[in-house]
Scaffold this motif. Structure first.
Motif, mmCIF file in Angstrom:
data_model
loop_
_atom_site.group_PDB
_atom_site.id
_atom_site.type_symbol
_atom_site.label_atom_id
_atom_site.label_comp_id
_atom_site.label_asym_id
_atom_site.label_seq_id
_atom_site.Cartn_x
_atom_site.Cartn_y
_atom_site.Cartn_z
ATOM 1 N N ARG A 121 12.707 6.415 -9.461
ATOM 2 C CA ARG A 121 13.044 6.106 -8.074
ATOM 3 C C ARG A 121 12.549 7.176 -7.104
ATOM 4 N N SER A 122 12.465 8.399 -7.575
ATOM 5 C CA SER A 122 12.080 9.503 -6.699
ATOM 6 C C SER A 122 10.581 9.758 -6.690
ATOM 7 N N LYS A 123 9.814 8.940 -7.398
ATOM 8 C CA LYS A 123 8.361 9.105 -7.419
ATOM 9 C C LYS A 123 7.748 8.463 -6.176
ATOM 10 N N VAL A 124 6.671 9.064 -5.692
ATOM 11 C CA VAL A 124 5.998 8.554 -4.503
ATOM 12 C C VAL A 124 5.420 7.170 -4.797
ATOM 13 N N ILE A 125 5.629 6.251 -3.883
ATOM 14 C CA ILE A 125 5.154 4.882 -4.064
ATOM 15 C C ILE A 125 3.727 4.744 -3.545
ATOM 16 N N THR A 126 2.935 3.916 -4.218
ATOM 17 C CA THR A 126 1.557 3.683 -3.792
ATOM 18 C C THR A 126 1.486 2.475 -2.868
ATOM 19 N N ARG A 127 0.389 2.392 -2.126
ATOM 20 C CA ARG A 127 0.200 1.260 -1.219
ATOM 21 C C ARG A 127 0.069 -0.055 -1.998
ATOM 22 N N ALA A 128 -0.507 -0.010 -3.206
ATOM 23 C CA ALA A 128 -0.613 -1.220 -4.020
ATOM 24 C C ALA A 128 0.763 -1.731 -4.430
ATOM 25 N N LYS A 129 1.669 -0.818 -4.807
ATOM 26 C CA LYS A 129 3.024 -1.238 -5.165
ATOM 27 C C LYS A 129 3.739 -1.820 -3.954
ATOM 28 N N VAL A 130 3.472 -1.267 -2.782
ATOM 29 C CA VAL A 130 4.046 -1.817 -1.552
ATOM 30 C C VAL A 130 3.555 -3.242 -1.333
ATOM 31 N N ALA A 131 2.266 -3.476 -1.602
ATOM 32 C CA ALA A 131 1.722 -4.834 -1.461
ATOM 33 C C ALA A 131 2.448 -5.802 -2.386
ATOM 34 N N GLU A 132 2.762 -5.356 -3.596
ATOM 35 C CA GLU A 132 3.489 -6.209 -4.533
ATOM 36 C C GLU A 132 4.900 -6.507 -4.032
ATOM 37 N N GLY A 144 -1.205 -6.126 -8.207
ATOM 38 C CA GLY A 144 -2.495 -5.467 -8.055
ATOM 39 C C GLY A 144 -3.290 -5.940 -6.859
ATOM 40 N N ASP A 145 -4.593 -6.157 -7.087
ATOM 41 C CA ASP A 145 -5.493 -6.558 -6.011
ATOM 42 C C ASP A 145 -5.120 -7.908 -5.410
ATOM 43 N N ASP A 146 -4.542 -8.799 -6.216
ATOM 44 C CA ASP A 146 -4.139 -10.105 -5.680
ATOM 45 C C ASP A 146 -3.036 -9.945 -4.631
ATOM 46 N N ALA A 147 -2.118 -9.031 -4.866
ATOM 47 C CA ALA A 147 -1.065 -8.771 -3.877
ATOM 48 C C ALA A 147 -1.671 -8.197 -2.601
ATOM 49 N N ILE A 148 -2.657 -7.325 -2.750
ATOM 50 C CA ILE A 148 -3.340 -6.754 -1.580
ATOM 51 C C ILE A 148 -4.068 -7.853 -0.821
ATOM 52 N N PHE A 170 -8.069 -1.097 1.875
ATOM 53 C CA PHE A 170 -6.612 -1.026 1.783
ATOM 54 C C PHE A 170 -6.161 0.258 1.079
ATOM 55 N N LYS A 171 -7.003 0.764 0.183
ATOM 56 C CA LYS A 171 -6.735 2.018 -0.532
ATOM 57 C C LYS A 171 -5.395 1.969 -1.275
ATOM 58 N N GLY A 172 -5.339 1.019 -2.191
ATOM 59 C CA GLY A 172 -4.087 0.778 -2.913
ATOM 60 C C GLY A 172 -3.596 1.935 -3.750
ATOM 61 N N ASN A 173 -4.495 2.831 -4.174
ATOM 62 C CA ASN A 173 -4.070 3.942 -5.022
ATOM 63 C C ASN A 173 -3.482 5.100 -4.231
ATOM 64 N N GLN A 174 -3.601 5.048 -2.930
ATOM 65 C CA GLN A 174 -3.085 6.145 -2.129
ATOM 66 C C GLN A 174 -1.571 6.047 -1.963
ATOM 67 N N SER A 175 -0.956 7.199 -1.769
ATOM 68 C CA SER A 175 0.487 7.241 -1.532
ATOM 69 C C SER A 175 0.805 6.739 -0.123
ATOM 70 N N LEU A 176 2.032 6.373 0.074
ATOM 71 C CA LEU A 176 2.479 5.789 1.335
ATOM 72 C C LEU A 176 3.169 6.851 2.189
ATOM 73 N N THR A 177 2.940 6.801 3.509
ATOM 74 C CA THR A 177 3.616 7.712 4.422
ATOM 75 C C THR A 177 4.757 6.988 5.130
ATOM 76 N N ARG A 178 5.616 7.752 5.780
ATOM 77 C CA ARG A 178 6.756 7.172 6.499
ATOM 78 C C ARG A 178 6.295 6.249 7.620
ATOM 79 N N ALA A 179 5.272 6.665 8.341
ATOM 80 C CA ALA A 179 4.771 5.827 9.425
ATOM 81 C C ALA A 179 4.189 4.535 8.880
ATOM 82 N N GLU A 180 3.414 4.617 7.784
ATOM 83 C CA GLU A 180 2.824 3.428 7.182
ATOM 84 C C GLU A 180 3.906 2.491 6.638
ATOM 85 N N ALA A 181 4.940 3.065 6.047
ATOM 86 C CA ALA A 181 6.021 2.243 5.500
ATOM 87 C C ALA A 181 6.639 1.369 6.579
#
Length: 215
Positions: A121-132, A144-148, A170-181
């Motif tokens: 739960r405390s691990k940084v979330i990626t943009r791809a996981k956010v898409a899912e 994955g890419d289908d969610a993006i 989309f850069k799915g492997n990048q971590s998410l920031t507070r503003a992006e969230a």
């Protein structure tokens, strides 16, 4: 002077003092025009951050900053997402603070692996996981890419380059920031299903997604 007249004068004096004291503070706030010292009026996510704070999705820090570039954990993003439509789900005062959000996510079949693994739960979330997660909340089952592609095709995201909405940008492997969230969640509130939908048990058909370029 009778008691009624005296009481009336005292009430008028109290009201006058209240207005006199409160007015300068209101004027100072309007003149400043910013919520946080590190989020200027020209910052790209200024309006989105103001929206998220006013909606009760997130708070700033005690030092008056928002830290818009600070990374977001899975638990933090999940909490923001669920609060966007179900503010009655709140953090726990006992045990792990995010447990109520994971209980709700499990009921909705959202794709998080931390129902029982608290360390994840405390691990940084990626943009791809956010898409899912966002696509799941919109009532489909993609990964994955289908969610993006789903987010890009239906206006739930623009990628990191608004002029080039591709899976690569989309850069799915990048971590998410507070503003992006907050921007992701605002997009979902503005253009999504209108609530938190259940994720289907079976994978959705990727061929139903309108064409989106990979690069």
């Amino acid at each position: 002077m009778n008691k009624q007249t005296l009481a009336g004068l005292l009430l008028s004096l109290c009201l006058l003092l209240t207005i006199t004291v409160a007015l300068p503070a209101q004027q100072a706030q309007a003149a400043d025009g910013t919520l946080f010292s590190d989020v200027s009026n020209s910052y790209w996510a200024h309006d989105t951050i103001e929206w998220g704070v006013n909606a009760g999705l997130v708070k700033g820090y005690a030092d008056g900053t928002f830290k818009p570039s600070k990374t977001v954990t899975e638990a933090e993003f999940l909490a923001m997402l669920i609060r966007s439509y179900e503010p009655e789900v709140t953090a726990s005062s006992k045990g792990n603070w995010a447990s109520p959000y994971y209980v709700r996510a499990k009921a909705l079949r959202y794709p998080v692996s931390s129902y029982t693994d608290l360390s994840s739960r405390s691990k940084v979330i990626t943009r791809a996981k956010v898409a899912e997660l966002i696509s799941a909340a919109d009532g489909v089952n993609f990964s994955g890419d289908d969610a993006i592609r789903y987010l890009l095709a239906f206006g739930l995201a623009n990628g990191s380059d608004a002029g080039q909405a591709t899976v690569s940008s989309f850069k799915g492997n990048q971590s998410l920031t507070r503003a992006e969230a907050l921007q992701f969640i605002k997009n979902f509130v503005d253009y999504g299903a209108g609530g938190l939908l259940d994720r289907p048990q079976e994978a959705s058909n990727a061929s139903d997604i309108p064409a989106v370029a990979n690069r």
